[in-house]
Design an enzyme around this catalytic site. Structure first.
Site, PDB file in Angstrom:
ATOM      1  N   HIS A  52     -64.744 -47.467 -28.758  1.00 12.41           N
ATOM      2  CA  HIS A  52     -64.721 -46.508 -27.651  1.00 12.41           C
ATOM      3  C   HIS A  52     -64.235 -47.156 -26.355  1.00 12.41           C
ATOM      4  CE1 HIS A  52     -65.516 -42.569 -26.243  1.00 12.41           C
ATOM      5  NE2 HIS A  52     -66.618 -42.334 -26.924  1.00 12.41           N
ATOM      6  N   ASP A  78     -53.553 -34.682 -44.104  1.00 16.34           N
ATOM      7  CA  ASP A  78     -53.021 -34.649 -45.466  1.00 16.34           C
ATOM      8  C   ASP A  78     -52.092 -35.850 -45.622  1.00 16.34           C
ATOM      9  OD1 ASP A  78     -51.668 -34.222 -47.820  1.00 16.34           O
ATOM     10  OD2 ASP A  78     -50.903 -32.240 -47.285  1.00 16.34           O
TER      11      ASP A  78
END
Length: 481
Positions: A205, A424
């Site tokens: 982060h 995908d």
């Protein structure tokens, strides 16, 4: 010449096919896997785990070797954001070669993706204020998991290694501080006993928010689908915009925030809000507003309503735990600043380009849904047109309200982000995507269901608060657990 043939076809069901050999102790009843608890505990573990290093496909130019972390990023903790994507068993023409083909494809395209996102393959400095873009690469782990994908899908996305997703990530990485010799990123590819796979990714982060992580994975997946046609990826390349937002001179002398992720002392659960139920709530609320002559809050969005409802039910639960006494609380609603800043930033902008819309509530009366939505919209209007991230650091707001003795509730939403369509890799959409657990108590993550017919909320509350929360009638009218 690298040539992989990975067909896109998948089974309709995420469970193993009828030819799959089931582990000892399992039975099938009406298509469901039934397993005794003790056997389940014994089998849900990592059989083996190996580790290699993936480096960028091309070296980082000398002028980019030193990546100064923007001031607003330095105020972010350096713990790792954990994202996981679960895919059923691909039907390949040559099953014996499928595992190797997928591994090779993922490593090759990951290497090329790291060339674009070059800081992520570097090392965080000892001060935490800059990244040495030395192309040392990231750890790529492979794990064989002794259970089927369907068993994982039945579990809450918590960090626990026996009852959750903990063993699907590099050890000790979920919301923990950057480790692995100060690596900024790591990937674990999990192979289930039924042939399904899960790709787990962690990213510090300190250098990026959740949307940057998703943009990274989206680029990686799209590259895997278009291995020989990289021109389709030009508009997907990362944008390093920190120089445009803040001057970076002398950044080496800045000190990064030191944040130690606490040990988990809360309960995490997933809640689903079907669109049909939220739409019913929307209609009821708009009718009430019309009857009361309120016009400012018409045309509620589902995201606004679910955010307001989650906060209201959470503070109601805390009040019940506190013998009916209301504790001053604040809703911190995460806001993606990319489309808000003037001029707007590209979606693929890298960094912690988020702030929080903060809505303090000193009484229960201030948690009415229409009141909360009105305050959310007011806060958004104040953020629009911002020229920089100065003074908008998200964790600084948490610190501010904590010192003012407010109970802080943080809610972050990635609804409408095309996560399922964008991940995908060439063998179909994932059956599930999740940000695993939360870094702190009273945190909530919202995202679309796989079929986009509802919103999934990952909710973390203290034990007693969670019990009261799950019994809340307002919540039960709109959600399922």
């Amino acid at each position: 010449m690298y040539n992989l043939q990975v067909p896109r076809a998948y089974q309709q069901s995420p469970v193993c096919n009828s030819q799959q050999r089931w582990p000892v102790g399992m039975t099938i009843s009406r298509g469901l896997i039934v397993q005794a608890p003790l056997i389940s505990r014994r089998q849900l573990h990592v059989v083996s785990r190996s580790r290699t290093n993936v480096k960028p496909a091309s070296p980082t130019p000398l002028k980019f070797k030193d990546y100064n972390i923007p001031s607003h990023d330095l105020l972010m903790p350096d713990f790792c954001i954990p994202l996981i994507l679960l895919y059923p068993n691909p039907q390949l023409s040559n099953p014996s070669a499928s595992k190797t083909a997928i591994i090779n494809l993922l490593k090759k395209t990951l290497s090329e993706t790291l060339s674009e996102y070059y800081p992520f393959a570097g090392r965080l400095s000892s001060s935490g204020s800059h990244v040495d873009c030395n192309d040392e690469g990231i750890h790529f782990l492979e794990a064989q998991i002794a259970c089927s994908l369907s068993e994982i899908l039945e579990k809450n996305p918590v960090r626990d290694e026996k009852e959750g997703y903990g063993h699907l990530f590099p050890p000790g990485s979920i919301w923990h501080n950057v480790s692995y010799s100060r690596n900024l990123m790591a990937v674990q590819l999990n192979h289930f006993s039924c042939g399904g796979i899960a790709i787990a990714v962690i990213l510090s982060h300190r250098v990026a928010d959740g949307l940057t992580l998703m943009s990274f994975v989206s680029y990686w997946a799209r590259l895997s689908r278009n291995l020989n046609d990289q021109e389709k990826l030009v508009h997907r390349s990362p944008c390093f915009v920190h120089e445009l937002l803040l001057p970076q001179s002398g950044n080496h002398n800045l000190t990064a925030t030191q944040f130690v992720a606490p040990e988990k002392n809360w309960i995490t659960t997933e809640i689903v809000f079907p669109h049909s139920k939220v739409d019913k709530l929307k209609a009821e609320l708009e009718m009430q507003d019309e009857q009361q002559g309120i016009i400012i809050n018409k045309n509620y969005t589902r995201n606004e309503l679910v955010t307001a409802l989650l906060y209201r039910c959470a503070v109601t639960a805390a009040t019940a735990s506190n013998s009916g006494t209301y504790t001053k609380s604040v809703l911190l609603q995460a806001v993606n600043m990319r489309p808000v800043i003037d001029p707007p930033l590209p979606k693929t902008s890298v960094g912690n380009l988020i702030t929080c819309n903060h809505i303090p509530t000193d009484t229960m009366n201030e948690t009415k849904l229409n009141t909360l939505v009105g305050q959310m919209r007011k806060g958004m209007m104040q953020l629009r047109g911002s020229k920089s991230m100065v003074g908008k650091e998200a964790f600084a707001l948490i610190d501010k309200y904590t010192k003012l003795i407010y109970k802080v509730y943080a809610i972050s939403s990635i609804c409408k982000f095309p996560l399922y369509d964008e991940t995908d890799f060439g063998w179909g959409r994932p059956v599930k995507a999740a940000v695993v657990d939360t870094p702190l108590v009273n945190f909530i993550f919202m995202m679309d269901t796989p079929s986009r017919d509802g919103i999934i909320a990952t909710v973390s509350l203290e034990k007693q608060d969670m019990e009261n929360f799950l019994a809340n009638k307002e919540l039960l009218a709109c959600a399922s657990f």
